[in-house]
Design an enzyme around this catalytic site. Structure first.
Site, mmCIF file in Angstrom:
data_model
loop_
_atom_site.group_PDB
_atom_site.id
_atom_site.type_symbol
_atom_site.label_atom_id
_atom_site.label_comp_id
_atom_site.label_asym_id
_atom_site.label_seq_id
_atom_site.Cartn_x
_atom_site.Cartn_y
_atom_site.Cartn_z
ATOM 1 N N LEU A 538 15.440 -2.282 -8.333
ATOM 2 C CA LEU A 538 15.301 -2.226 -9.788
ATOM 3 C C LEU A 538 15.460 -0.820 -10.303
ATOM 4 O O LEU A 538 15.837 -0.591 -11.443
ATOM 5 C CB LEU A 538 13.919 -2.743 -10.206
ATOM 6 C CG LEU A 538 13.628 -4.206 -9.946
ATOM 7 C CD1 LEU A 538 12.217 -4.533 -10.347
ATOM 8 C CD2 LEU A 538 14.601 -5.056 -10.736
ATOM 9 N N ARG A 540 14.793 3.733 -9.211
ATOM 10 C CA ARG A 540 14.271 4.766 -8.326
ATOM 11 C C ARG A 540 13.515 5.784 -9.140
ATOM 12 O O ARG A 540 13.940 6.147 -10.228
ATOM 13 C CB ARG A 540 15.414 5.539 -7.661
ATOM 14 C CG ARG A 540 16.037 4.830 -6.555
ATOM 15 C CD ARG A 540 17.287 5.519 -6.097
ATOM 16 N NE ARG A 540 17.851 4.695 -5.028
ATOM 17 C CZ ARG A 540 17.546 4.854 -3.749
ATOM 18 N NH1 ARG A 540 16.755 5.845 -3.370
ATOM 19 N NH2 ARG A 540 18.032 4.052 -2.843
ATOM 20 N N GLY A 541 12.416 6.270 -8.610
ATOM 21 C CA GLY A 541 11.689 7.336 -9.269
ATOM 22 C C GLY A 541 11.362 8.395 -8.250
ATOM 23 O O GLY A 541 11.667 8.231 -7.066
ATOM 24 N N SER A 543 8.633 9.015 -7.061
ATOM 25 C CA SER A 543 7.627 8.571 -6.097
ATOM 26 C C SER A 543 8.124 7.478 -5.176
ATOM 27 O O SER A 543 7.502 7.199 -4.166
ATOM 28 C CB SER A 543 6.372 8.111 -6.838
ATOM 29 O OG SER A 543 6.720 7.189 -7.828
ATOM 30 N N GLY A 544 9.242 6.854 -5.500
ATOM 31 C CA GLY A 544 9.743 5.825 -4.605
ATOM 32 C C GLY A 544 10.731 4.881 -5.267
ATOM 33 O O GLY A 544 11.047 5.026 -6.439
ATOM 34 N N VAL A 546 11.906 1.027 -6.419
ATOM 35 C CA VAL A 546 11.282 -0.213 -6.887
ATOM 36 C C VAL A 546 12.214 -1.395 -6.626
ATOM 37 O O VAL A 546 13.405 -1.324 -6.927
ATOM 38 C CB VAL A 546 10.983 -0.134 -8.396
ATOM 39 C CG1 VAL A 546 10.248 -1.383 -8.853
ATOM 40 C CG2 VAL A 546 10.164 1.099 -8.712
ATOM 41 N N LYS A 560 6.980 -1.366 -5.229
ATOM 42 C CA LYS A 560 7.385 0.035 -5.146
ATOM 43 C C LYS A 560 7.087 0.554 -3.752
ATOM 44 O O LYS A 560 5.953 0.478 -3.286
ATOM 45 C CB LYS A 560 6.610 0.828 -6.194
ATOM 46 C CG LYS A 560 6.918 2.293 -6.160
ATOM 47 C CD LYS A 560 6.333 2.971 -7.376
ATOM 48 C CE LYS A 560 7.254 4.047 -7.852
ATOM 49 N NZ LYS A 560 7.001 4.409 -9.223
ATOM 50 N N ASP A 653 3.184 11.581 -16.648
ATOM 51 C CA ASP A 653 4.634 11.394 -16.760
ATOM 52 C C ASP A 653 4.948 10.338 -17.820
ATOM 53 O O ASP A 653 5.623 9.349 -17.560
ATOM 54 C CB ASP A 653 5.208 10.999 -15.394
ATOM 55 C CG ASP A 653 6.714 11.235 -15.332
ATOM 56 O OD1 ASP A 653 7.264 11.860 -16.260
ATOM 57 O OD2 ASP A 653 7.341 10.779 -14.356
#
Ligand SMILES: *[C@@H]1O[C@H](CO)[C@@H](O)[C@H](O)[C@H]1NC(C)=O
Ligand SMILES: *[C@@H]1O[C@H](CO)[C@@H](O)[C@H](O)[C@H]1NC(C)=O
Ligand SMILES: *[C@@H]1O[C@H](CO)[C@@H](O)[C@H](O)[C@H]1NC(C)=O
Ligand SMILES: *[C@@H]1O[C@H](CO)[C@@H](O)[C@H](O)[C@H]1NC(C)=O
Ligand SMILES: *[C@@H]1O[C@H](CO)[C@@H](O)[C@H](O)[C@H]1NC(C)=O
Ligand SMILES: *[C@@H]1O[C@H](CO)[C@@H](O)[C@H](O)[C@H]1NC(C)=O
Length: 815
Positions: A538, A540-541, A543-544, A546, A560, A653
């Site tokens: 779905l 990417r951020g 932290s990881g 999704v 996630k 954030d």
């Protein structure tokens, strides 16, 4: 960490345990053990038994003198607790390191030679030392007790010929409650004194006279209750004091019930897992679950998620800080009395005197408080008036001043239960003689700042008013790019893409409530299956990544996968379960997590309509009504995180990518709590050193100031101005041949000049998103602009709080 075990009390590595007698040493012993164990007990060894007859004894020298429960889960016998010092206790047979759950003589160890436990002819069970003195005995003398038996539950019982239980170890718990053991009126758990020690410590779990199950520090100098949260009344804390039956227990599935309506579950709830509830030496209470393959314990519930909220940890004048583990420290002007025993706390390096001749100064400690011992509590009151109260009163050792809303003033007569955490909004001002030297540099080292930036605590100089913040200027907006350029920023929009849900029941929750029961631990296999081996990405951020998934109960989820920065099983669990308890209609719900080996995954509710950026900067843009709804909902979510949650959370954030929209365009804020999670796990400045996203980050980040909830207010301000304008104000533009500037700067300038010169209506037309074609509420737009500008104030003290933002917006909500 807290007091290290003294060498005398270390658990010896050579344990008297049948495992080690019968098998080669670790690591293969465990496997072998499981293989040979059944034969060990079927070929009856005369010494290994589950009961002791009247008139017989177990001797401390005899390495095979044990009682073992019929299913072999528990063993009872002598356990070495120090050099040549033994206790008679009960432990788990199959855990890797011996885990003692009960001890008869925790404060009176017996000699390693000549001691014995006997079931006497008169029915009493007696522990005698080498000198024949009685170290411990049961109250069953002159009864018809015929045998002592160790049951599968870990309960040691004395029975008469009819099988009636006349005495049981479950009635006299030490620091552990086993499943099916009850905690009732008059019984309590008492922690050990220090790590690895069995001696009685100071933390108690018991039913108070008000029928509420509490944790209390009952030390040599003070007593102070810290769980449930003493700032809340009994009902707000989810308890009741009406039921006087005073009855609590943990069941075999890992569910805990108490007559004061407290209920919680182990994260791995279900049958087949061995668990224990232990009041640890650090005053925290945890459920531990045994992994039957490795023999290791993992934490599956914790009472106090923020360790420093436990009272009495650092003694008088001591302060609990996160470094990042909870650690004790002394404030400036004080020094530790005995670093091996923080119960004694810190002593002043000066002599306190009440004479007028003594010059006094106040030293400021940010985000710090000492709980209790208030001479005086006043509000609303100015800072100076509060200081004068402390100045005038000879018994005042410090005062706490909180600036959230009206001024709160607490003058302190003694300094106990000190803690420092960046999410505490108050400050302590220590009253010290003028001649005491206070270090110029930072006092508490980089600590548990909630956002992972270099947040620091300053020690106030003699002038209380000269703070760094005042020196910060609007310069920031122009120099931000260079300042922040030094720091690596990972910026990936978390794209929560469009996809359909499978008939998720539309939760019509009124606001928020605790939902710990729906939060659970998932296995990696389960999530792998749910996400079809992590195929549908779905977004990417930092932290990881999704992935979309569907659980077996057909709930659509977003899973996630966290990066490597998230380590540390126990801490991870503690933090995640805090986040899991947070429930608000405008926050994305976390349904559970997975923690296996190095794998860390989070399971979230799936939100249908993707994120705000897709509906604001794209062609199919939101109408005004929806925009205003999103502004209010987001503000409510942040206000809840900042002000109402039991554990305050700073998001760190806030940006359109993290505001998801459901089918009705009701916003749901995603990714809260992660900043804290990342920081806890990482040993040093890791990838996530700075969270937050360029363009939405408050100036504090660049100026290296302590991070407070006001960073979210700033980001929120940028977001609502973007909603008004309909473009990314965080972008940079080149104005004529002048320097680069942020759209935001340009926007602010435009509003400020127009606003002064013209009638309200006309300047709004120029500022609001032209794509709306004038279809918007003027009063709402004016409010959003006004609130937005106030949120992005350079001086964070001038920024609104999220509470007041909600108030202002709700006032002009459509009827
Ligand atoms: C021993 O004490 C326990 C409480 O600690 C009590 O329930 C039990 O009845 C007593 N037994 C005898 C035989 O007095
Ligand atoms: C307690 O001590 C043991 C070793 O003696 C150590 O492995 C463990 O991490 C300590 N626990 C804490 C919470 O410090
Ligand atoms: C009080 O608690 C006990 C034990 O949990 C329970 O059985 C009983 O129903 C409760 N009584 C009331 C009035 O709620
Ligand atoms: C080990 O634990 C699992 C649950 O975690 C359980 O299903 C299984 O039966 C246990 N195995 C043994 C040998 O006890
Ligand atoms: C405090 O007073 C004691 C005696 O009253 C004296 O010995 C000591 O030096 C004083 N300490 C300081 C720091 O002035
Ligand atoms: C803070 O860090 C410095 C140097 O890194 C160290 O000397 C000092 O002991 C630390 N202070 C505390 C309270 O941990």
């Amino acid at each position: 960490m807290f007091p290290k075990p003294s060498s005398l009390l270390l658990i010896p590595s050579t344990m008297k345990n049948p495992i080690h007698l019968a098998t080669p040493p670790l690591p293969c012993s465990i496997i072998v053990y499981f293989l040979i164990l059944p034969s060990l007990f079927t070929h009856t060894n005369s010494k290994i038994q589950n009961h002791l007859e009247r008139g017989s004894s177990l001797y401390v020298e005899d390495d095979s003198a044990f009682l073992i429960s019929p299913d072999t889960s528990f063993t009872c016998g002598f356990h070495e607790i120090g050099k040549n010092a033994y206790g008679f206790g009960i432990w788990f047979t199959h855990s890797k390191n011996r885990t003692v759950v009960w001890m008869a003589n925790r404060d009176r160890p017996v000699n390693g030679k000549g001691s014995k436990i006997s079931l006497l002819g008169d029915g009493a069970m007696v522990l005698t030392d080498v000198d024949r003195s009685i170290a411990w005995e049961t109250n069953t003398s002159n009864t018809d007790v015929v045998s002592a038996e160790l049951l599968n539950s870990g309960n040691l019982v004395l029975k008469n010929p009819q099988g009636k239980i006349l005495w049981q170890s479950f009635d006299l718990p030490t620091d552990t409650l086993l499943p099916s053991q009850t905690l009732t009126k008059g019984k309590k758990l008492l922690s050990g004194l220090r790590n690895g020690s069995f001696a009685s410590g100071y933390f108690n779990l018991y039913f108070g006279s008000d029928n509420v199950l509490r944790l209390i520090y009952d030390g040599p100098e003070i007593s102070s209750s810290y769980w449930p949260n003493p700032d809340l009344d009994v009902y707000t804390a989810g308890r009741t004091n009406y039921n006087s039956s005073r009855f609590a227990f943990l069941d075999d599935m890992g569910r805990f019930y108490s007559s004061d309506r407290l209920q919680f579950n182990a994260s791995d709830m279900g049958f087949g897992v061995k668990r224990r509830l232990k009041l640890d030496y650090d005053g925290n209470m945890r459920i531990y679950s045994l992994n039957n393959l490795t023999g290791e314990w993992s934490i599956s519930w914790v009472a106090v998620t923020q360790q420093c909220n436990v009272h009495g940890l650092c003694g008088r004048n001591g302060v609990c800080v996160y470094a990042p583990e909870a650690t004790c420290s002394c404030p400036p002007g004080y020094e530790v009395i005995d670093p091996r025993d923080w119960n004694q706390g810190c002593k002043p390096k000066f002599n306190r005197s009440c004479s007028d001749s003594q010059e006094v100064k106040f030293v400021e400690l940010l985000n710090t408080d000492f709980y209790g011992f208030d001479l005086n509590f006043t509000r609303p009151i100015s800072f100076n008036a509060c200081r004068d109260i402390c100045l005038m009163d000879c018994h005042c050792e410090a005062f706490n001043y909180r600036i959230t809303g009206e001024g709160f003033c607490f003058a302190k007569s003694a300094l106990f239960n000190g803690f420092h955490t960046t999410n505490f909004p108050g400050r302590i001002y220590l009253k010290l003689p003028g001649n005491v030297k206070v270090p110029e540099q930072i006092f508490f080292n980089r600590s548990n700042s909630i956002c992972s930036a270099e947040a620091e605590v300053e020690v106030g100089s003699t002038s209380l008013y000269d703070t760094k913040e005042k020196r910060a200027r609007w310069v920031y907006l122009y120099s931000f790019a260079t300042a922040i350029g030094v720091v690596e920023i990972l910026f990936f929009a978390i794209g929560w893409l469009f996809f359909r849900s499978h008939g998720l029941p539309d939760t019509v929750e009124a606001g928020y409530r605790m939902i710990s029961s729906q939060f659970r631990r998932f296995s990696y296999g389960e999530l792998k299956k749910a996400t079809k081996k992590f195929t549908e990405e779905l977004g990417r951020g930092s932290s990881g990544v999704v992935y979309k998934g569907v659980l077996t109960d057909e709930r659509a989820v977003a899973v996630k996968r966290l990066g490597d920065a998230f380590q540390g099983e126990g801490e991870f669990w503690a933090e995640v379960s805090t986040i899991g308890k947070i429930n608000h209609m405008n926050l994305v719900r976390m349904w559970g997590f997975c923690s296996e080996g190095r794998r860390r995954l989070l399971v979230y509710e799936y939100v249908e309509n993707s994120s705000l950026d897709k509906h604001l900067f794209a062609e199919n843009f939101l109408q005004w009504k929806e925009r205003f709804k999103v502004a209010i909902g987001t503000a409510k979510a942040l206000a809840y995180l900042h002000h109402e949650c039991l554990e305050w959370v700073i998001h760190c954030d806030v940006k359109p990518e993290n505001i998801l929209l459901d089918t009705d365009f009701e916003p749901k804020v995603a990714d809260f709590g992660l900043a804290k999670l990342a920081q806890r796990g990482s040993p040093g400045p890791a990838l996530t050193r700075v969270r937050g996203t360029k363009g939405y980050m408050a100036p504090e980040w660049a100026l290296n100031l302590p991070i407070t909830a006001k960073v979210d207010v700033y980001s929120y301000g940028v977001v609502i101005l973007e909603m008004v304008r309909g473009i990314r104000l965080s972008n940079w533009v080149v104005e004529d041949d002048k320097e680069e500037e942020a759209e935001l700067t340009r926007f602010v300038r435009a509003v400020k000049t127009k606003n002064q010169n013209e009638e309200e209506s006309s300047w709004l037309e120029e500022v609001v998103d032209p794509r709306l074609g004038g279809q918007f509420s003027k009063s709402q737009a004016a409010t959003l602009v006004r609130v937005g500008l106030s949120c992005i104030e350079e001086d964070r003290n001038k920024r609104l709080t999220m509470d007041s933002v909600v108030q202002l917006l709700v006032e002009c909500e459509d009827a």
